[in-house]
Design an enzyme around this catalytic site. Structure first.
Site, PDB file in Angstrom:
ATOM      1  N   THR A 126       0.780  -1.255  -0.073  1.00 57.78           N
ATOM      2  CA  THR A 126       0.145  -0.026   0.221  1.00 57.78           C
ATOM      3  C   THR A 126       0.688   1.256   0.020  1.00 57.78           C
ATOM      4  O   THR A 126       1.979   1.444   0.472  1.00 57.78           O
ATOM      5  CB  THR A 126      -0.868  -0.014   1.204  1.00 57.78           C
ATOM      6  OG1 THR A 126      -1.540   1.235   1.449  1.00 57.78           O
ATOM      7  CG2 THR A 126      -0.066  -0.154   2.519  1.00 57.78           C
ATOM      8  N   ASP A 127       0.457   2.406  -0.484  1.00 58.52           N
ATOM      9  CA  ASP A 127       0.973   3.819  -0.295  1.00 58.52           C
ATOM     10  C   ASP A 127       1.158   4.150   0.970  1.00 58.52           C
ATOM     11  O   ASP A 127       1.917   4.926   1.435  1.00 58.52           O
ATOM     12  CB  ASP A 127       0.260   4.661  -1.320  1.00 58.52           C
ATOM     13  CG  ASP A 127      -1.349   4.843  -0.839  1.00 58.52           C
ATOM     14  OD1 ASP A 127      -1.676   4.204   0.076  1.00 58.52           O
ATOM     15  OD2 ASP A 127      -1.697   5.652  -1.527  1.00 58.52           O
ATOM     16  N   GLU A 128       0.267   3.657   1.883  1.00 61.32           N
ATOM     17  CA  GLU A 128       0.347   4.222   3.386  1.00 61.32           C
ATOM     18  C   GLU A 128       1.769   3.826   3.875  1.00 61.32           C
ATOM     19  O   GLU A 128       1.981   4.568   5.019  1.00 61.32           O
ATOM     20  CB  GLU A 128      -0.828   3.642   3.917  1.00 61.32           C
ATOM     21  CG  GLU A 128      -2.045   3.742   3.529  1.00 61.32           C
ATOM     22  CD  GLU A 128      -3.402   3.555   4.353  1.00 61.32           C
ATOM     23  OE1 GLU A 128      -3.248   3.777   5.827  1.00 61.32           O
ATOM     24  OE2 GLU A 128      -4.429   3.297   3.560  1.00 61.32           O
ATOM     25  N   TYR A 150      -1.487  -0.065  11.189  1.00 60.55           N
ATOM     26  CA  TYR A 150      -1.841  -0.956   9.863  1.00 60.55           C
ATOM     27  C   TYR A 150      -0.722  -0.716   8.801  1.00 60.55           C
ATOM     28  O   TYR A 150      -0.060  -1.588   8.146  1.00 60.55           O
ATOM     29  CB  TYR A 150      -3.260  -0.602   9.060  1.00 60.55           C
ATOM     30  CG  TYR A 150      -3.166  -0.979   7.548  1.00 60.55           C
ATOM     31  CD1 TYR A 150      -3.234  -2.017   7.212  1.00 60.55           C
ATOM     32  CD2 TYR A 150      -3.073   0.027   6.547  1.00 60.55           C
ATOM     33  CE1 TYR A 150      -3.402  -2.430   5.871  1.00 60.55           C
ATOM     34  CE2 TYR A 150      -3.215  -0.135   5.406  1.00 60.55           C
ATOM     35  CZ  TYR A 150      -3.307  -1.738   4.822  1.00 60.55           C
ATOM     36  OH  TYR A 150      -3.270  -1.784   3.538  1.00 60.55           O
ATOM     37  N   ALA A 152       2.274   0.515   9.504  1.00 62.73           N
ATOM     38  CA  ALA A 152       3.554   0.163   9.892  1.00 62.73           C
ATOM     39  C   ALA A 152       3.618  -1.419   9.802  1.00 62.73           C
ATOM     40  O   ALA A 152       4.855  -1.886   9.663  1.00 62.73           O
ATOM     41  CB  ALA A 152       3.690   0.491  11.325  1.00 62.73           C
ATOM     42  N   LYS A 154       2.320  -3.242   7.486  1.00 62.23           N
ATOM     43  CA  LYS A 154       2.639  -3.660   5.934  1.00 62.23           C
ATOM     44  C   LYS A 154       3.968  -3.161   5.658  1.00 62.23           C
ATOM     45  O   LYS A 154       4.603  -3.727   4.818  1.00 62.23           O
ATOM     46  CB  LYS A 154       1.603  -2.816   5.131  1.00 62.23           C
ATOM     47  CG  LYS A 154       0.170  -2.876   5.381  1.00 62.23           C
ATOM     48  CD  LYS A 154      -0.209  -4.412   4.797  1.00 62.23           C
ATOM     49  CE  LYS A 154       0.075  -4.537   3.137  1.00 62.23           C
ATOM     50  NZ  LYS A 154      -0.294  -6.106   2.633  1.00 62.23           N
TER      51      LYS A 154
HETATM   52  P1  NAD Z   1      -9.842  -7.494   2.910  1.00 60.48           P
HETATM   53  O1  NAD Z   1      -9.792  -7.096   4.130  1.00 60.48           O
HETATM   54  O2  NAD Z   1     -10.721  -7.357   1.855  1.00 60.48           O
HETATM   55  O3  NAD Z   1      -9.168  -8.932   2.397  1.00 60.48           O
HETATM   56  C1  NAD Z   1      -8.162  -9.572   3.011  1.00 60.48           C
HETATM   57  C2  NAD Z   1      -8.342 -11.004   3.058  1.00 60.48           C
HETATM   58  O4  NAD Z   1      -7.131 -11.687   3.605  1.00 60.48           O
HETATM   59  C3  NAD Z   1      -9.645 -11.572   3.561  1.00 60.48           C
HETATM   60  O5  NAD Z   1     -10.162 -12.609   2.787  1.00 60.48           O
HETATM   61  C4  NAD Z   1      -9.022 -12.335   4.725  1.00 60.48           C
HETATM   62  O6  NAD Z   1      -9.927 -13.407   5.170  1.00 60.48           O
HETATM   63  C5  NAD Z   1      -7.785 -12.830   4.531  1.00 60.48           C
HETATM   64  N1  NAD Z   1      -6.826 -13.055   5.605  1.00 60.48           N
HETATM   65  C6  NAD Z   1      -6.786 -12.072   6.703  1.00 60.48           C
HETATM   66  N2  NAD Z   1      -5.836 -12.787   7.608  1.00 60.48           N
HETATM   67  C7  NAD Z   1      -5.380 -13.837   7.030  1.00 60.48           C
HETATM   68  C8  NAD Z   1      -4.645 -14.880   7.431  1.00 60.48           C
HETATM   69  N3  NAD Z   1      -3.816 -14.820   8.682  1.00 60.48           N
HETATM   70  N4  NAD Z   1      -4.447 -15.677   6.679  1.00 60.48           N
HETATM   71  C9  NAD Z   1      -5.139 -16.095   5.546  1.00 60.48           C
HETATM   72  N5  NAD Z   1      -5.838 -14.984   5.067  1.00 60.48           N
HETATM   73  C10 NAD Z   1      -6.078 -13.945   5.850  1.00 60.48           C
HETATM   74  O7  NAD Z   1      -8.399  -6.672   2.160  1.00 60.48           O
HETATM   75  P2  NAD Z   1      -8.192  -5.935   0.668  1.00 60.48           P
HETATM   76  O8  NAD Z   1      -8.893  -4.621   0.483  1.00 60.48           O
HETATM   77  O9  NAD Z   1      -8.801  -6.871  -0.186  1.00 60.48           O
HETATM   78  O10 NAD Z   1      -6.419  -5.877   0.535  1.00 60.48           O
HETATM   79  C11 NAD Z   1      -5.884  -6.920   0.042  1.00 60.48           C
HETATM   80  C12 NAD Z   1      -4.515  -6.328   0.219  1.00 60.48           C
HETATM   81  O11 NAD Z   1      -4.278  -5.219  -0.674  1.00 60.48           O
HETATM   82  C13 NAD Z   1      -3.837  -6.100   1.583  1.00 60.48           C
HETATM   83  O12 NAD Z   1      -2.715  -6.816   1.830  1.00 60.48           O
HETATM   84  C14 NAD Z   1      -3.980  -4.472   1.446  1.00 60.48           C
HETATM   85  O13 NAD Z   1      -2.916  -4.295   2.530  1.00 60.48           O
HETATM   86  C15 NAD Z   1      -3.660  -4.486   0.053  1.00 60.48           C
HETATM   87  N6  NAD Z   1      -4.229  -2.865  -0.227  1.00 60.48           N
HETATM   88  C16 NAD Z   1      -5.342  -2.588  -0.360  1.00 60.48           C
HETATM   89  C17 NAD Z   1      -5.887  -1.515  -0.657  1.00 60.48           C
HETATM   90  C18 NAD Z   1      -7.281  -1.188  -0.284  1.00 60.48           C
HETATM   91  O14 NAD Z   1      -7.795   0.223  -0.695  1.00 60.48           O
HETATM   92  N7  NAD Z   1      -8.131  -1.868   0.108  1.00 60.48           N
HETATM   93  C19 NAD Z   1      -4.959  -0.502  -1.003  1.00 60.48           C
HETATM   94  C20 NAD Z   1      -3.646  -0.951  -1.162  1.00 60.48           C
HETATM   95  C21 NAD Z   1      -3.372  -2.048  -0.829  1.00 60.48           C
END
Ligand code: NAD
Length: 329
Positions: A126-128, A150, A152, A154
């Site tokens: 993430t950009d964060e 969060y 930190a 990541k």
């Molecule tokens: P989300 O919370 O919708 O999905 C996370 C998934 O991970 C869920 O299906 C959950 O069941 C699974 N999970 C959580 N802990 C787990 C574990 N210990 N073992 C196995 N599975 C586990 O999140 P998202 O929005 O789909 O984000 C996905 C990724 O993209 C993340 O790594 C997030 O940091 C990154 N990201 C998200 C955004 C955003 O805007 N949502 C932006 C940039 C990066």
């Protein structure tokens, strides 16, 4: 034929990636054999994978479970890691699971990939991790300065993944992206929360002065960027996937109100989030040099997304009831 393991593939972005991967959205992947490993936390939902459930193997499990990884991982050529605790507000209330999944989980997965000789790994970030920027945009070599637990966690996962590349030669790339929107996003995040609350005739909570700025990207563009890195990324490198619409929360709220025919009386001003980052912004020339271009204009993507929530109450109503029973403290 490629065998792809998608960890966290039942969440918002991971499930979009799996649906796209298995339905011909990318060249030469429709025949890929795809395994999804997901713990199915509150944010994970098998319903997100139902449209393609016949095309995947699903394993319910924890990305920190080294014995399970040693069993599942061998034979896969590509691993893409989406598994994470992802909601900043929850990390402010309690960060323990964030460190476990977002740091320890990445370490467990990188080691398992090394042991299994996986040819291509992508860690989704993430950009964060860069903190907050008032003007200009971050390039991939900007030092990390995360603020929320969060971010930190990541950042910790990112450093572990890069350490496996540098120390062990693990062929892992990192992607860092801005705020995603689209269908199947858990209704605690801003856009689905506001849309579903407005559809239910309720008021929406706007943090602080509403001046926090985010760069929004449609989830399918994010996933296309990830696939570009899977196909053409250089191991050990970081790639940004920048947004297409930089908006303050106030501007975004105005657009959502307009789209749903609601007025500003439906907005409740609430105290700002603790440590709320003011602005995020990424440069993405490095990814564009690999041939990536975003394809979804924000106005179109937002209209389609609102329409999806309007027509998929059966998907989000049970999730909102569950969230109402256990709200973030
Ligand atoms: P989300 O919370 O919708 O999905 C996370 C998934 O991970 C869920 O299906 C959950 O069941 C699974 N999970 C959580 N802990 C787990 C574990 N210990 N073992 C196995 N599975 C586990 O999140 P998202 O929005 O789909 O984000 C996905 C990724 O993209 C993340 O790594 C997030 O940091 C990154 N990201 C998200 C955004 C955003 O805007 N949502 C932006 C940039 C990066």
């Amino acid at each position: 034929m490629r065998r792809v393991l998608v960890t966290g593939g039942a969440g918002f972005i991971g499930s979009q990636y799996v649906r796209d991967l298995t339905t011909g959205a990318y060249p030469d992947t429709a025949q890929a054999r795809v395994t999804v490993l997901d713990k199915l936390t509150y944010a994970g939902n098998f319903a997100n994978l139902e449209p393609v459930q016949d095309r995947i193997t699903f394993v319910q499990g924890d990305v920190c479970d080294t014995a399970l990884l040693a069993e599942v991982l061998p034979g896969h050529d590509v691993v893409v890691n989406f598994a994470a605790e992802s909601h900043v507000d929850r990390s402010i209330a309690d960060s323990a699971e964030f460190v476990r999944t977002n740091v320890q989980g990445v370490q467990a997965l990188m080691q398992a990939c090394l042991d299994a000789g996986v040819a291509r790994v992508v860690q989704v970030s993430t950009d964060e991790v860069y903190g907050s920027i008032d003007e200009g945009s971050w390039a991939e070599d900007t030092p990390l300065a995360p603020n929320s637990p969060y971010a930190a966690a990541k950042a910790g996962g990112d450093l572990i993944a890069l350490a496996y590349a540098r120390t062990h030669g693990l062929p892992v790339c990192l992607t860092r992206c801005g705020n995603n929107y689209g269908p199947y996003q858990f209704p605690e995040k801003l856009i689905p929360l506001f849309v579903t609350e407005l559809l239910n005739g309720r008021r929406v909570p706007l943090y602080g002065d509403g001046g926090n700025v985010r760069d929004w990207i449609h989830v399918t563009d994010h996933c296309r960027g990830i696939q570009t890195v899977v196909d053409r990324g250089v191991p050990g490198e970081v790639y940004h996937i920048a947004g297409t619409a930089e908006l303050s929360n106030m501007e975004l709220t105005g657009r959502l109100l307009d789209a749903l025919g609601a007025g500003w009386d439906r907005v409740e001003r609430v105290p700002d989030r603790k440590g709320h980052d003011r602005r995020y912004s990424l440069t993405d020339a490095k990814l564009r040099a690999l041939g990536y271009r975003p394809e979804v204009a924000f106005a179109d993507g937002l209209a389609e997304t609102i329409d999806w929530y309007r027509t998929h109450r059966d998907w989000w109503e049970p999730l909102k009831q569950q969230a109402d029973r256990s709200p973030v403290p």
